[in-house]
Design an enzyme around this catalytic site. Structure first.
Site, PDB file in Angstrom:
ATOM      1  NE  ARG A 276      -1.949   1.785   3.749  1.00 31.08           N
ATOM      2  CZ  ARG A 276      -2.182   2.029   4.825  1.00 31.08           C
ATOM      3  NH1 ARG A 276      -3.598   2.267   5.068  1.00 31.08           N
ATOM      4  NH2 ARG A 276      -1.641   2.549   5.625  1.00 31.08           N
TER       5      ARG A 276
ATOM      6  CE1 TYR B 213      -4.561   5.240   2.995  1.00 30.94           C
ATOM      7  CE2 TYR B 213      -3.265   7.202   3.382  1.00 30.94           C
ATOM      8  CZ  TYR B 213      -3.978   5.894   3.771  1.00 30.94           C
ATOM      9  OH  TYR B 213      -3.709   5.492   5.079  1.00 30.94           O
TER      10      TYR B 213
ATOM     11  CG  PHE C 232       3.563   4.965   3.178  1.00 29.80           C
ATOM     12  CD1 PHE C 232       4.409   5.481   2.397  1.00 29.80           C
ATOM     13  CD2 PHE C 232       2.336   5.627   3.053  1.00 29.80           C
ATOM     14  CE1 PHE C 232       4.406   6.328   1.424  1.00 29.80           C
ATOM     15  CE2 PHE C 232       2.259   7.015   2.319  1.00 29.80           C
ATOM     16  CZ  PHE C 232       3.442   7.166   1.449  1.00 29.80           C
ATOM     17  CG  ASP C 233      -0.874   5.477   6.620  1.00 31.42           C
ATOM     18  OD1 ASP C 233      -0.458   4.529   5.714  1.00 31.42           O
ATOM     19  OD2 ASP C 233      -2.016   5.949   6.311  1.00 31.42           O
ATOM     20  CB  THR C 234       3.450   5.426  11.446  1.00 30.40           C
ATOM     21  OG1 THR C 234       2.508   4.874  11.734  1.00 30.40           O
ATOM     22  CG2 THR C 234       4.130   5.932  12.735  1.00 30.40           C
TER      23      THR C 234
END
Length: 424
Positions: free
Chosen positions: A79, A97, A189-191
């Site tokens: 992702r 997103y 990835f988000d963190t």
């Protein structure tokens, strides 16, 4: 109202992997919502990362059916990899997103992107833990989510409340600065992106959301949690070692000097300084009482304290590991020479003023001279001894452009009328 040759202001990416049964309903619902509520041209990009079912074929049909829908196909799963590739290739000034299950109520989309469009904020995140949010999910995932965010606060000093809600947006200029530094290609990835943004002094806007757990979620909670823990450890080491150019990003984006890392290093340096000073003074007083002269006692005590100080600051304050310990100790001894000259000079001056000064007076002089050398020592450690290599932050995992199609293939929005509505 139609808009000729519109350029997308917002690009909403939906990362998918083997979602042939859900992607059509998700895109149609999101498209209808944007048509009815979003007052500017938009694009919806389905980012298919290595699906092995009919997801790409279903998405291709949506591209032909709906104006402003695009498809990007990547040959590798992940992702984070999909978001990074599509966001960096997009021409829209605002990027967002959301997860394909649409667990987050779409009414939060406009509040999410509006602060980015106005320039008020740099990133925006949906938060299931912010005041005003309404969440329906099982106790197990609730506990895991809250524990994870507490871990981020303790280990990385994070101030945002929800790292992994699949509902985020970012300005394109900010994405161009941060994404090349983000190494994770999956769920962390988000963190990693948020921590980098926060440490760079960027403004993160949080939106309380209504969120409903998808009972059909295929996320491996345990495996994801372990990957996240490894990611936390990696990012913590990189930040502590100064291997991420957060101050440079802050300056380029007009947010001033981030200062967070410097403040953390100052705090740790102070703790190490207090401990080594206590060792220095205690050993000096013990040796002085035992018979050696003041200069000899000071030399031995300062040498021991300096070796301990350098080792602690190397490992804890500046996060240096591996080879280089001997070189750092040699540099520490050079700083020791400066500190010794200050303390020796102070003791010499005291003996000129008093023939037989008391041990307490000598200890006080040594303490004052040591304090005067502290600022010099910190600056030298930060800019000389433990300065990160200029190239150390450039080696990151960038998707291989030769194996991925990152430029979306989309329907031509210029041939279709764009319906707009008054800002909600």
């Amino acid at each position: 109202m139609s808009t000729p040759n519109p350029t997308a202001v917002l690009d909403v990416v939906i990362p998918v992997h083997n979602e042939q049964h859900t992607v059509a309903a998700c895109v149609r619902r999101l498209h209808e919502h944007l048509v009815q509520t979003f007052p500017y041209p938009f694009r919806i990009t389905v980012a298919d990362n290595a699906s092995t079912d009919a997801t790409a074929e279903v998405a291709s049909g949506l591209v032909a059916e709906l104006p402003g829908v695009a498809l990007a196909r990547l040959e590798q799963k992940g992702r984070g990899r999909a978001l990074k590739a599509v966001w960096l290739a997009s021409d829209a000034p605002v990027l967002a997103y959301m997860d394909v299950d649409l667990s987050t109520d779409l009414d939060a989309l406009w509040p999410l992107v509006a602060p980015l469009m106005s320039g008020h904020s740099d990133l925006a995140i949906g938060s299931r833990l912010a005041p005003g949010s309404r969440v329906v999910r099982g106790a197990r995932r609730e506990v895991i989510s809250r524990c994870y965010n507490l871990l981020l606060r303790g280990a990385l000093g994070a101030r945002f409340t929800d790292a992994q809600c699949g509902f985020k947006a970012i300005r394109a200029d900010v994405a161009a600065e941060l994404l090349p530094l983000v190494e994770d290609t999956t769920w962390f990835f988000d963190t990693e992106l948020l921590v980098l943004a926060e440490r760079s002094g960027l403004r993160i806007h949080e939106v309380p959301v209504d969120w409903f757990d998808d009972p059909d979620s295929r996320v491996d909670v345990v495996g994801t949690a372990m990957d996240d823990l490894r990611g936390v450890w990696r990012v913590r080491r990189a930040l502590a070692g100064g291997r991420l150019p957060v101050e440079d990003i802050a300056r380029r984006l007009g947010r001033g000097t981030a200062g967070t890392r410097t403040w953390q290093q100052l705090q740790r340096f102070a703790v190490v300084g207090v401990l080594s000073t206590l060792v220095h003074l205690g050993l000096f007083a013990a040796l002085r009482s035992g018979g050696p002269g003041a200069q000899v006692a000071n030399l031995v005590a300062l040498l021991v304290a300096t070796v301990a100080n350098t080792a602690l600051n190397r490992r804890w304050t500046f996060g240096a590991q591996g080879r280089g310990a001997v070189r750092h100790q040699a540099q520490g001894l050079a700083l020791f020479g400066v500190t010794w000259l200050l303390t020796a000079g102070g003791l010499g001056l005291l003996h000129l003023l008093a023939t037989t000064p008391a041990t307490a007076a000598q200890t006080a002089v040594v303490a004052l001279a040591t304090a005067l050398s502290t600022v010099l020592r910190f600056v030298a450690m930060r800019t000389w001894m433990f300065r990160p290599s200029p190239q150390s932050w450039l080696t990151v995992n960038v998707p291989d452009s030769s194996s991925n199609t990152t430029r979306p293939v989309q329907s031509n929005p210029s041939t279709e009328p764009w319906q707009t509505a008054t800002s909600p």
